[in-house]
Design an enzyme around this catalytic site. Structure first.
Site: not given
Ligand code: CAA
Length: 282
Positions: A119, A140, A152, A190
């Site tokens: 991540s 991800h 992702e 994120n």
């Protein structure tokens, strides 16, 4: 190349979820953990999720059995030699990941694709440490993996068009709805989520409101499934702290700087749901 057999490195929270969705989507799936007790725990988590799914009427008993039948566990990296695609979901440490990929490079076929579920680490750096930087991508997933629709797909500087397309199509074949994200810290989600969570901590430290009121405000006022503190506890305060530090290191912007309270909670072992206490007690 048709992907038929998938290897998953790591059977923790993310690895077990990834292995589960791969097996449920019809791939022969081999998940590898370093030691038997970790493997048993991860397999137990998958079994429980499927059983809960049957109880909730979301999974049929047949589908549960088929998924478990497509899944096997091992502690040997060499057992992943027949895999067409391998997804790594081990500890967030470049050297540990490079070591595992290094062993796999020597046992799998030339066309096997490597993916990392990191991540926060740089996909191009991980790719460059393998013998197949063109057949390497970021993939991800989001927690809880079997329920979250998003994945992702991240291209390293070296990822070939063919690999990118294959990985994207693979994510779709898992019933996910993938997006393409850049190889920059935080990718897309994120990059936006972590500053929001950090800001919630700063606001709480500055007396904006109680934990409960801030959570309720964001949940009921914006339709988020969880308020920021419930989500922080769910993701893990250590994980959030780790990602924030990597983002701050790269961008040097105050929005990514972990607030003092977050650091102290991590130091005190209040990591969230997994440790029994975070912002809330469990
Ligand atoms: N098998 C199959 N389906 C199941 C299931 C199971 N074992 N358990 C639950 N479900 C289904 C439920 O039946 C329900 O389906 P419907 O919507 O059709 O009714 C759905 O899944 C939601 O389950 P629940 O009702 O039990 O729980 P909930 O509504 O409280 O949702 C949640 C739980 C999905 C976790 C939700 O709270 C949520 O989305 N939270 C936010 C999670 C999030 O943001 N994750 C990302 C974190 S960031 C990250 O992971 C990236 C990183 O790098 C840190």
């Amino acid at each position: 190349m048709q992907i038929k057999t998938v290897g998953v490195l790591g059977c923790g929270l993310m690895g077990s979820g990834i292995a589960q969705v791969c097996a449920a989507s019809g791939y022969k799936t081999i998940v590898r953990e370093v030691e038997d007790p970790f493997l048993k725990k991860g397999m137990g988590r998958i079994e429980k999720f499927l059983s809960d799914g049957v109880e909730k009427g979301k999974v049929t008993a047949d589908a549960k059995q088929t998924t478990l039948g497509s899944l096997s566990g091992t502690t040997k990296l060499e057992d992943l030699k027949g895999c067409d695609l391998i997804i790594e979901a081990i500890i967030e440490n470049v050297d540990e990941k490079a070591k595992a990929f290094g062993v796999l490079d020597g046992v799998v076929g030339e066309r096997t694709i490597f993916c990392s579920n990191t991540s926060s680490l740089c996909i191009t750096e991980l790719a460059a440490k393998t013998k197949r930087p063109d057949r390497f991508a970021g993939l991800h997933f989001f927690n809880p993996v079997p329920l979250m629709k998003l994945v992702e797909v991240i291209r390293a500087l070296t990822t070939s068009d063919e690999t990118y397309q294959q990985v994207f199509a693979f994510a779709q074949s898992l019933g996910k709805d993938p997006i393409t994200a850049p190889d920059k810290p935080g990718f897309i989600v994120n990059r936006l989520l972590v500053p929001y969570l950090l800001d919630a901590i700063r606001a709480y430290e500055n007396g904006l409101g109680t934990l409960e009121d801030i959570d309720k405000g964001m949940k009921l006022g914006t339709g988020y499934p969880m308020g920021p503190f419930t989500l922080l506890d769910f993701v893990g305060l250590d994980t959030t702290y780790y990602i924030a530090n990597i983002m701050f290191d790269e961008y040097r912007e105050p929005a990514y700087a972990p607030p003092p309270l977050l650091k102290r909670m991590v130091l005190a072992g209040r990591l969230g749901k997994k440790s029994g206490q975070g912002f809330y007690k469990y």
